[in-house]
Design an enzyme around this catalytic site. Structure first.
Site, PDB file in Angstrom:
ATOM      1  N   HIS A 353      18.208  25.408  13.330  1.00 50.97           N
ATOM      2  CA  HIS A 353      17.646  24.315  14.135  1.00 50.97           C
ATOM      3  C   HIS A 353      16.274  24.004  13.739  1.00 50.97           C
ATOM      4  O   HIS A 353      15.613  23.520  13.349  1.00 50.97           O
ATOM      5  CB  HIS A 353      18.139  24.357  15.799  1.00 50.97           C
ATOM      6  CG  HIS A 353      17.482  23.043  16.321  1.00 50.97           C
ATOM      7  ND1 HIS A 353      17.902  22.322  16.960  1.00 50.97           N
ATOM      8  CD2 HIS A 353      15.988  22.855  16.733  1.00 50.97           C
ATOM      9  CE1 HIS A 353      16.987  21.354  17.453  1.00 50.97           C
ATOM     10  NE2 HIS A 353      16.021  21.864  17.599  1.00 50.97           N
ATOM     11  N   GLU A 354      15.515  25.428  14.372  1.00 50.22           N
ATOM     12  CA  GLU A 354      14.125  25.460  13.906  1.00 50.22           C
ATOM     13  C   GLU A 354      13.809  25.246  12.661  1.00 50.22           C
ATOM     14  O   GLU A 354      12.653  24.401  12.139  1.00 50.22           O
ATOM     15  CB  GLU A 354      13.497  26.618  14.477  1.00 50.22           C
ATOM     16  CG  GLU A 354      13.794  26.970  16.257  1.00 50.22           C
ATOM     17  CD  GLU A 354      13.361  25.664  16.827  1.00 50.22           C
ATOM     18  OE1 GLU A 354      12.677  24.734  16.520  1.00 50.22           O
ATOM     19  OE2 GLU A 354      13.905  25.724  17.960  1.00 50.22           O
ATOM     20  N   HIS A 357      14.000  21.848  11.406  1.00 45.79           N
ATOM     21  CA  HIS A 357      12.461  21.110  11.596  1.00 45.79           C
ATOM     22  C   HIS A 357      11.643  20.895  10.327  1.00 45.79           C
ATOM     23  O   HIS A 357      11.168  20.194  10.256  1.00 45.79           O
ATOM     24  CB  HIS A 357      12.112  21.519  13.065  1.00 45.79           C
ATOM     25  CG  HIS A 357      12.573  21.038  14.065  1.00 45.79           C
ATOM     26  ND1 HIS A 357      12.818  19.677  14.414  1.00 45.79           N
ATOM     27  CD2 HIS A 357      12.992  21.533  15.356  1.00 45.79           C
ATOM     28  CE1 HIS A 357      13.518  19.373  15.707  1.00 45.79           C
ATOM     29  NE2 HIS A 357      13.671  20.615  16.278  1.00 45.79           N
ATOM     30  N   TYR A 368       8.427  12.766  15.955  1.00 42.06           N
ATOM     31  CA  TYR A 368       8.994  13.248  17.022  1.00 42.06           C
ATOM     32  C   TYR A 368       8.773  12.585  18.087  1.00 42.06           C
ATOM     33  O   TYR A 368       8.329  13.185  19.239  1.00 42.06           O
ATOM     34  CB  TYR A 368       8.399  14.644  16.766  1.00 42.06           C
ATOM     35  CG  TYR A 368       9.456  15.476  17.722  1.00 42.06           C
ATOM     36  CD1 TYR A 368      10.610  15.858  16.964  1.00 42.06           C
ATOM     37  CD2 TYR A 368       8.898  16.161  18.766  1.00 42.06           C
ATOM     38  CE1 TYR A 368      11.417  16.813  17.806  1.00 42.06           C
ATOM     39  CE2 TYR A 368       9.695  17.307  19.351  1.00 42.06           C
ATOM     40  CZ  TYR A 368      10.818  17.500  18.760  1.00 42.06           C
ATOM     41  OH  TYR A 368      11.770  18.299  19.496  1.00 42.06           O
ATOM     42  N   GLU A 377      15.647  15.554  16.098  1.00 44.04           N
ATOM     43  CA  GLU A 377      16.411  16.512  16.980  1.00 44.04           C
ATOM     44  C   GLU A 377      18.045  16.943  16.667  1.00 44.04           C
ATOM     45  O   GLU A 377      18.638  17.629  16.385  1.00 44.04           O
ATOM     46  CB  GLU A 377      16.572  16.168  18.583  1.00 44.04           C
ATOM     47  CG  GLU A 377      15.287  16.908  19.014  1.00 44.04           C
ATOM     48  CD  GLU A 377      15.157  18.460  19.112  1.00 44.04           C
ATOM     49  OE1 GLU A 377      16.007  18.998  19.413  1.00 44.04           O
ATOM     50  OE2 GLU A 377      14.161  18.940  18.246  1.00 44.04           O
ATOM     51  N   ASP A 432      10.223  13.985  27.927  1.00 41.82           N
ATOM     52  CA  ASP A 432      10.833  14.356  26.507  1.00 41.82           C
ATOM     53  C   ASP A 432      10.524  13.808  25.608  1.00 41.82           C
ATOM     54  O   ASP A 432      11.494  13.464  24.586  1.00 41.82           O
ATOM     55  CB  ASP A 432      12.404  14.976  26.772  1.00 41.82           C
ATOM     56  CG  ASP A 432      12.988  15.597  25.472  1.00 41.82           C
ATOM     57  OD1 ASP A 432      12.241  16.425  24.778  1.00 41.82           O
ATOM     58  OD2 ASP A 432      14.261  15.362  25.236  1.00 41.82           O
ATOM     59  N   HIS A 437      15.472  15.380  23.124  1.00 37.23           N
ATOM     60  CA  HIS A 437      16.573  16.311  23.315  1.00 37.23           C
ATOM     61  C   HIS A 437      17.658  15.695  23.975  1.00 37.23           C
ATOM     62  O   HIS A 437      18.709  16.422  24.258  1.00 37.23           O
ATOM     63  CB  HIS A 437      16.023  17.516  23.776  1.00 37.23           C
ATOM     64  CG  HIS A 437      14.871  18.157  23.100  1.00 37.23           C
ATOM     65  ND1 HIS A 437      13.563  18.161  23.255  1.00 37.23           N
ATOM     66  CD2 HIS A 437      15.153  19.457  22.316  1.00 37.23           C
ATOM     67  CE1 HIS A 437      12.991  19.055  22.318  1.00 37.23           C
ATOM     68  NE2 HIS A 437      14.089  19.638  21.650  1.00 37.23           N
TER      69      HIS A 437
HETATM   70  N1  ASN Z   1      13.113  24.543  20.770  1.00 34.55           N
HETATM   71  C1  ASN Z   1      12.478  23.151  20.847  1.00 34.55           C
HETATM   72  C2  ASN Z   1      13.011  22.190  19.525  1.00 34.55           C
HETATM   73  O1  ASN Z   1      13.052  22.870  18.344  1.00 34.55           O
HETATM   74  C3  ASN Z   1      11.092  23.082  20.708  1.00 34.55           C
HETATM   75  C4  ASN Z   1      10.445  21.700  20.902  1.00 34.55           C
HETATM   76  O2  ASN Z   1      10.656  21.065  21.892  1.00 34.55           O
HETATM   77  N2  ASN Z   1      10.277  20.959  19.829  1.00 34.55           N
HETATM   78  O3  ASN Z   1      13.408  21.195  19.834  1.00 34.55           O
HETATM   79 ZN    ZN Z   2      14.273  20.847  18.187  1.00 38.93          ZN
END
Ligand code: ASN
Ligand code: ZN
Ligand code: CA
Length: 521
Positions: A353-354, A357, A368, A377, A432, A437
């Site tokens: 996931h990371e 991004h 974002y 997301e 958020d 998310h």
């Molecule tokens: N862990 C979160 C994400 O990757 C960090 C954030 O809020 N960007 O979505």
């Molecule tokens: Zn994320």
């Protein structure tokens, strides 16, 4: 006599050892016999009192071991005599004037001129098996370029060579397929963008790679992950220490520790024995490699930016830090507080996931916040989940370590974790970043339905499987979406990607259309 198998030694290695007295092991003086052009003719064997003659006479007596041609193919390339008077000869095999790779033979005469031992491993090559009579069809320069091209595909644009590249024509017996090739042997040797020293065997007829191996550079370590599992890691040896650096993927993968502080990247992790005990680091390093491999193998994408961008991971960020993130330059993992989360790198879908991004930033660059942010997301979740492909959950390996079976999010049933699964239920507040998310659940559910199939809100979708679904969503992200795309545009884009990949009237395009309809888009 022709022989079919590799000749191990003419005489045994044991005899060689037995024949070496302590005196004979003393320093070898430089060749007391002046080096002459190697000769192999019958005429030379007729010379008297010549140790070389003894060597060739000896070879002539070994026809039960040697191909009859071999005697004529072996040339003495080195002679030396040590203090005890033992003479050492090194011979090399040439066929049609071309050296045979690795085909050397040592033979030793005692001070009375008698053969005491011989050692070698000559490949079983028939002269008529030499491709194109030993005449290359490409130049040495072409071969060097072919090797550099392969090295570039692995580590990126090559820096200046540490050794000026040269290519030597050889006959090469490939043990794996038993074939004989005419090759150029060349080496790529660079420090930038990553240390690499690789030997290449380039087919001298068509420039293809017959064989290759890395001489220095990477090592394979072992480590224990956060969940107690053992895994192998690609690392780098530097002097007597090992570094958590993988130079074999793109421009590399490097794993650091912030040592529970908050400056980045922190310190590169090292080990004295290549056995790794920092469990969070072991998982971060292994899962970054798995993510790199997924993008490379499935989409032929070379890393985050498609150009091998160095992947840097930092573990032990902050103190009991309950999150992980991509900061535009690297990925960062907290240790978690041990009750809501354990170390974030322990879950492949979170690492995927990371890093996704990062991929998104170099492709659609979805803003974002609000709907583009929720798409951002969702794509991070979809790719992360598919990289792991264990279930439809996100973060199940790190969330609430004391409560089994739960997760951070679910692609199959987003409502389990307070996410909407249809557009009419979307969150429209400001928390958020406008629910990035939260509303991702709608797109996650569409992906799930496309891959797995099912009936949702009265719409039935025939699943096309994860593999096709992820190809379509990846293409959507990379080729169709733009920074301000909203959900309606995502639907149009994904359907178009499916049509372009599988056909306008394909079952795949229908599945995508139905999946979006099922979530109210
Ligand atoms: N862990 C979160 C994400 O990757 C960090 C954030 O809020 N960007 O979505
Ligand atoms: Zn994320
Ligand atoms: Ca749990």
């Amino acid at each position: 006599m022709k022989f079919a198998k590799v000749m191990p030694t003419i005489l045994g290695g044991a005899l060689l050892l037995a024949s070496v007295s302590p005196a004979a092991a003393a320093p070898i003086s430089d060749s007391s016999i002046p080096f002459e052009a190697p000769y192999t003719s019958e005429e030379s064997i007729l010379l008297t009192n010549n140790p070389d003659e003894t060597i060739y006479n000896y070879l002539g007596q070994q026809e039960q071991f040697l191909n009859a041609d071999v005697k004529g193919q072996l040339k003495i390339i080195k002679r030396s005599t040590d203090t005890s008077g033992v003479r050492h000869f090194r011979l090399k095999q040439y066929i049609k004037g071309v050296p045979v790779y690795g085909a050397e033979q040592t033979i030793h005469l005692d001070k009375n001129g008698a053969v005491t031992s011989a050692l070698g491993d000559l490949p079983p090559i028939e002269e008529q098996a030499i491709p194109n009579d030993g005449v290359p069809a490409i130049s040495a320069e072409d071969a060097i370029q072919a090797a550099e091209k392969e090295a570039t595909s692995r580590i990126g644009e090559l820096g200046a060579p540490e050794l000026e590249p040269k290519a030597e024509l050889n006959i090469y017996h490939h043990e794996e397929d038993g074939q004989t090739y005419l090759v150029y042997i060349t080496e790529v040797n660079v420090l930038e963008p990553a240390p690499l020293r690789t030997k290449y065997f380039i087919n001298a007829l068509d420039g293809s790679i017959v064989s290759q191996f890395d001489i220095i550079n990477f090592a394979t370590g072992t480590g224990t992950g956060v969940l107690g599992d053992t895994k192998t890691l690609t690392t780098t040896q530097s002097g007597s220490t090992f570094q958590l650096k993988d130079t074999t993927r793109g421009n590399g993968i490097q794993t650091y520790s912030a040592n529970n502080r908050s400056s980045l990247p922190g310190t590169l992790l090292t080990s004295s024995n290549n056995i790794w005990t920092d469990r969070a680091a072991v998982d971060a390093h292994a899962y970054a490699a798995a993510t790199y491999d997924f993008y490379k193998n499935k989409f032929n994408r070379n890393g985050i930016d498609g150009n091998g961008l160095l992947i840097r991971s930092t573990v032990h960020y902050g103190s009991n830090y309950n999150n992980a993130f991509w900061n535009g330059a690297q990925i960062v993992f907290g240790d978690g507080d041990g009750s809501l989360f354990r170390a974030f790198s322990a879950d492949l879908d979170v690492v995927g996931h990371e890093l996704t991004h990062g991929v998104i930033e170099y492709t659609a660059d979805l803003e974002y916040r609000n709907e583009p942010g929720a798409l951002n997301e969702a794509f991070a979740d979809i790719m992360g989940n598919t990289i792991e492909s264990k279930n439809w959950l996100l973060g199940d390996d790190i969330y609430t370590p004391n409560i089994p079976g739960d997760a951070l999010r679910s692609l199959s049933n987003p409502t389990l974790y307070d996410q909407p699964d249809k557009y009419s239920d979307r969150y429209t507040g400001t928390q958020d970043n406008g629910g990035v998310h939260i509303n991702s659940g709608i797109i996650n559910k569409a992906y799930y339905l496309a891959a797995q199939g099912g009936t949702h809100n009265g719409v039935t979708v025939s699943g096309i499987g994860r593999d096709k679904a992820v190809r379509i969503f990846y293409s959507t992200l990379v080729n169709y979406l733009t920074p301000t795309s909203k959900f309606a545009a995502a639907k149009t884009a994904t359907i178009q990607a499916a049509k372009d990949l599988y056909g306008a009237n394909s079952a795949e395009a229908t599945a995508i259309t139905k999946a979006y309809q099922a979530v109210g888009l």
